[in-house]
Design a protein around this motif. Structure first.
Motif, PDB file in Angstrom:
ATOM      1  N   GLN A  70       0.829  -1.209   0.000  1.00 35.63           N
ATOM      2  CA  GLN A  70       0.000   0.000   0.000  1.00 35.63           C
ATOM      3  C   GLN A  70       0.861   1.256   0.000  1.00 35.63           C
ATOM      4  O   GLN A  70       0.592   2.200  -0.756  1.00 35.63           O
ATOM      5  CB  GLN A  70      -0.918  -0.008   1.231  1.00 35.63           C
ATOM      6  CG  GLN A  70      -2.016  -1.048   1.199  1.00 35.63           C
ATOM      7  CD  GLN A  70      -2.998  -0.882   2.338  1.00 35.63           C
ATOM      8  OE1 GLN A  70      -3.554   0.198   2.544  1.00 35.63           O
ATOM      9  NE2 GLN A  70      -3.224  -1.950   3.097  1.00 35.63           N
ATOM     10  N   ARG A  73       2.393   1.807  -3.328  1.00 35.69           N
ATOM     11  CA  ARG A  73       1.431   1.793  -4.425  1.00 35.69           C
ATOM     12  C   ARG A  73       1.747   0.701  -5.448  1.00 35.69           C
ATOM     13  O   ARG A  73       1.859   0.933  -6.645  1.00 35.69           O
ATOM     14  CB  ARG A  73       1.352   3.159  -5.105  1.00 35.69           C
ATOM     15  CG  ARG A  73       0.806   4.257  -4.198  1.00 35.69           C
ATOM     16  CD  ARG A  73       0.630   5.563  -4.944  1.00 35.69           C
ATOM     17  NE  ARG A  73      -0.301   5.432  -6.048  1.00 35.69           N
ATOM     18  CZ  ARG A  73      -1.626   5.439  -5.923  1.00 35.69           C
ATOM     19  NH1 ARG A  73      -2.169   5.557  -4.718  1.00 35.69           N
ATOM     20  NH2 ARG A  73      -2.412   5.338  -6.987  1.00 35.69           N
ATOM     21  N   PRO A  76      -2.380  -4.543  -5.798  1.00 37.44           N
ATOM     22  CA  PRO A  76      -3.338  -3.897  -6.711  1.00 37.44           C
ATOM     23  C   PRO A  76      -3.635  -2.447  -6.363  1.00 37.44           C
ATOM     24  O   PRO A  76      -4.575  -1.869  -6.891  1.00 37.44           O
ATOM     25  CB  PRO A  76      -4.580  -4.761  -6.521  1.00 37.44           C
ATOM     26  CG  PRO A  76      -4.541  -5.107  -5.067  1.00 37.44           C
ATOM     27  CD  PRO A  76      -3.081  -5.269  -4.719  1.00 37.44           C
ATOM     28  N   TYR A  77      -2.816  -1.876  -5.470  1.00 37.76           N
ATOM     29  CA  TYR A  77      -3.095  -0.513  -4.995  1.00 37.76           C
ATOM     30  C   TYR A  77      -2.668   0.554  -5.998  1.00 37.76           C
ATOM     31  O   TYR A  77      -2.887   1.737  -5.770  1.00 37.76           O
ATOM     32  CB  TYR A  77      -2.409  -0.290  -3.645  1.00 37.76           C
ATOM     33  CG  TYR A  77      -2.878  -1.275  -2.602  1.00 37.76           C
ATOM     34  CD1 TYR A  77      -4.134  -1.168  -2.051  1.00 37.76           C
ATOM     35  CD2 TYR A  77      -2.058  -2.337  -2.206  1.00 37.76           C
ATOM     36  CE1 TYR A  77      -4.578  -2.085  -1.101  1.00 37.76           C
ATOM     37  CE2 TYR A  77      -2.485  -3.253  -1.260  1.00 37.76           C
ATOM     38  CZ  TYR A  77      -3.747  -3.120  -0.711  1.00 37.76           C
ATOM     39  OH  TYR A  77      -4.190  -4.030   0.218  1.00 37.76           O
ATOM     40  N   ASN A  78      -2.079   0.144  -7.106  1.00 39.94           N
ATOM     41  CA  ASN A  78      -1.714   1.096  -8.156  1.00 39.94           C
ATOM     42  C   ASN A  78      -2.758   1.165  -9.264  1.00 39.94           C
ATOM     43  O   ASN A  78      -2.565   1.833 -10.280  1.00 39.94           O
ATOM     44  CB  ASN A  78      -0.362   0.707  -8.762  1.00 39.94           C
ATOM     45  CG  ASN A  78      -0.352  -0.706  -9.332  1.00 39.94           C
ATOM     46  OD1 ASN A  78      -1.288  -1.468  -9.104  1.00 39.94           O
ATOM     47  ND2 ASN A  78       0.696  -1.047 -10.063  1.00 39.94           N
ATOM     48  N   ARG A  86      -9.282  -3.247  -6.095  1.00 41.73           N
ATOM     49  CA  ARG A  86      -8.116  -2.735  -5.364  1.00 41.73           C
ATOM     50  C   ARG A  86      -7.859  -3.547  -4.092  1.00 41.73           C
ATOM     51  O   ARG A  86      -7.071  -3.124  -3.245  1.00 41.73           O
ATOM     52  CB  ARG A  86      -8.315  -1.270  -5.015  1.00 41.73           C
ATOM     53  CG  ARG A  86      -8.201  -0.334  -6.220  1.00 41.73           C
ATOM     54  CD  ARG A  86      -8.491   1.101  -5.803  1.00 41.73           C
ATOM     55  NE  ARG A  86      -7.574   1.580  -4.771  1.00 41.73           N
ATOM     56  CZ  ARG A  86      -6.387   2.144  -5.030  1.00 41.73           C
ATOM     57  NH1 ARG A  86      -5.983   2.291  -6.286  1.00 41.73           N
ATOM     58  NH2 ARG A  86      -5.616   2.567  -4.041  1.00 41.73           N
TER      59      ARG A  86
END
Length: 413
Positions: A70, A73, A76-78, A86
């Motif tokens: 996280q 990033r 899947p946080y990008n 996400r």
């Protein structure tokens, strides 16, 4: 009489045992694999996959790696998309479904019995629809369309999915204490408590009484779904013997711990901030990290290709431990035809619950071990068609109508 070392031993029958030890050194020099023997390559593969499982479950379950992803990033946080796209759990569930479906199709093609086909299709359907599409797509779409904003829909949404917590729908399939999160809540969710109690203490006992523990473990549970599909080719790797059977009690200890936590949760609801509440919080954190993540996830999946896919199910699952109690009263049995048994031990070797099935079969005794998950491997692989699923119907024996044995299918049984 037999003379042995100058001693005369009276006897009625003499068995001449002419076997010998296998030439293992010759096999090793010839680089012939020996089943069950661990080489440096085996250890390397096991350790590498176990480390991958540590990474996977830490990433998807809010561990240190998850926080690091996280902060930086990373996937899947990008992603620009919002909602479940996400969430690492979404991609874990997607991969889980793909494994169940892809390897399930392989199992159907390989086993080729009506029983395996029906069982595997059911496992695939349960995994894909209520355990993936429902929480990640169907319920969110209903929420976005306003289904839970007014009238009956609002009542349902407020009581089952407060604050849009659609993941709670896992509790419709995964019963307590396999899925604890609808019971261990900050305030009691009465609808889920009622649903969960009906599942665990009414519905499951009834189906176990009629069809055996495997009606849930082998036809519904997501843990069983992966074990029967991805783990199908590795079921013969489950360890057998008295030592391993004693480890079956691990699940009973975890079950007792789950009941103790629920008692503390009830006390905490009535006296917030009390010693019981604090003890529950500590116990829940321990349960989450060591039972939910480590045993059910990392150990359960990490040992698939070396100890079979049922390590968690056999040794540590608290719901299975509870069903072992219910199974003591079940009508379900695996019935043998003693005259057909040739004591080849195939049935025992393919049992990924560690049951010594041949010990029942060659004596003509119905197999009633509560560990049985109705996978049908013993019935399907018996070369003489000795075994059949069935139940006691009063004083009579009633065999299942869904064929599980290729030999019996050819015989028209």
């Amino acid at each position: 009489a037999v003379v042995l070392d100058s001693e005369t031993i009276p006897n009625d029958v003499v068995f001449v045992m002419i076997g010998r030890e296998a030439p293992l050194d010759f096999f090793r020099r010839s680089r012939i694999p020996i089943r069950g023997e661990w080489t440096a390559r085996t250890w390397a593969g096991f350790i590498a996959f176990f480390v991958f499982c540590v990474f996977l479950y830490n990433w998807k379950s809010g561990g240190g790696l998850n926080h690091w992803f996280q902060e930086h990033r990373l996937f899947p946080y990008n992603l620009a998309a919002a909602g479940p796209l996400r969430e690492p759990g979404f991609y874990y569930s997607l991969a889980y479904c793909l494994c169940v479906v892809i390897f399930g199709i392989g199992r159907i093609r390989r086993r080729r019995t009506p029983y395996v086909t029906a069982q595997t299709l059911t496992l695939m359907a349960v995994q894909v629809v209520p355990l993936f599409l429902l929480p990640y797509f169907i319920l969110p779409a209903m929420g976005n369309a306003g289904w839970f904003e007014n009238g009956v829909g609002k009542i349902i949404g407020d009581n089952l999915f407060p604050h849009g917590e659609y993941w709670r729908s896992f509790g419709l399939i995964l019963a307590w204490p396999l899925f604890i999160w609808n019971f261990f809540t900050a305030q009691p969710l009465w609808w889920w408590l009622i649903i969960g109690c009906l599942q665990t203490f009414v519905i499951i006992p009834l189906i176990v009484y009629r069809w055996g523990k495997g009606a849930y473990c082998g036809w519904v549970c997501s843990c069983g779904a992966l074990a029967e599909t991805l783990g199908d080719r590795h079921r013969q790797k489950m360890p057998h013997g008295p030592l391993w059977n004693r480890l079956n009690l691990t699940g009973q200890l975890i079950l007792a711990f789950a009941f103790a936590l629920f008692a503390l949760r009830i006390l905490g609801w009535n006296w917030p901030g009390s010693w019981a509440d604090r003890l529950f919080q500590a116990g829940q954190a321990f349960y989450y990290h060591w039972v939910d993540i480590f045993l059910a996830g990392i150990v359960g999946v990490g040992m698939y290709f070396w100890f079979s896919g049922r390590v968690w199910c056999r040794f540590a699952c608290p719901l299975a431990a509870l069903m072992h109690i219910y199974a003591r009263f079940s009508k379900f049995r695996i019935f043998p035809e003693k005259s057909k048994c040739i004591s080849c031990n195939v049935c025992t070797s393919v049992c990924h619950q560690g049951i010594d099935i041949m010990n029942f079969a060659n004596k003509g005794l119905p197999m009633q071990d509560p560990e049985c998950v109705r996978c049908s491997a013993c019935v399907q692989e018996c070369p003489t068609g000795t075994l059949a699923f069935g139940r006691y119907d009063g004083a009579a024996i009633k065999l299942d109508r869904l064929p599980a044995s290729p030999v019996r299918m050819r015989e028209g049984k």
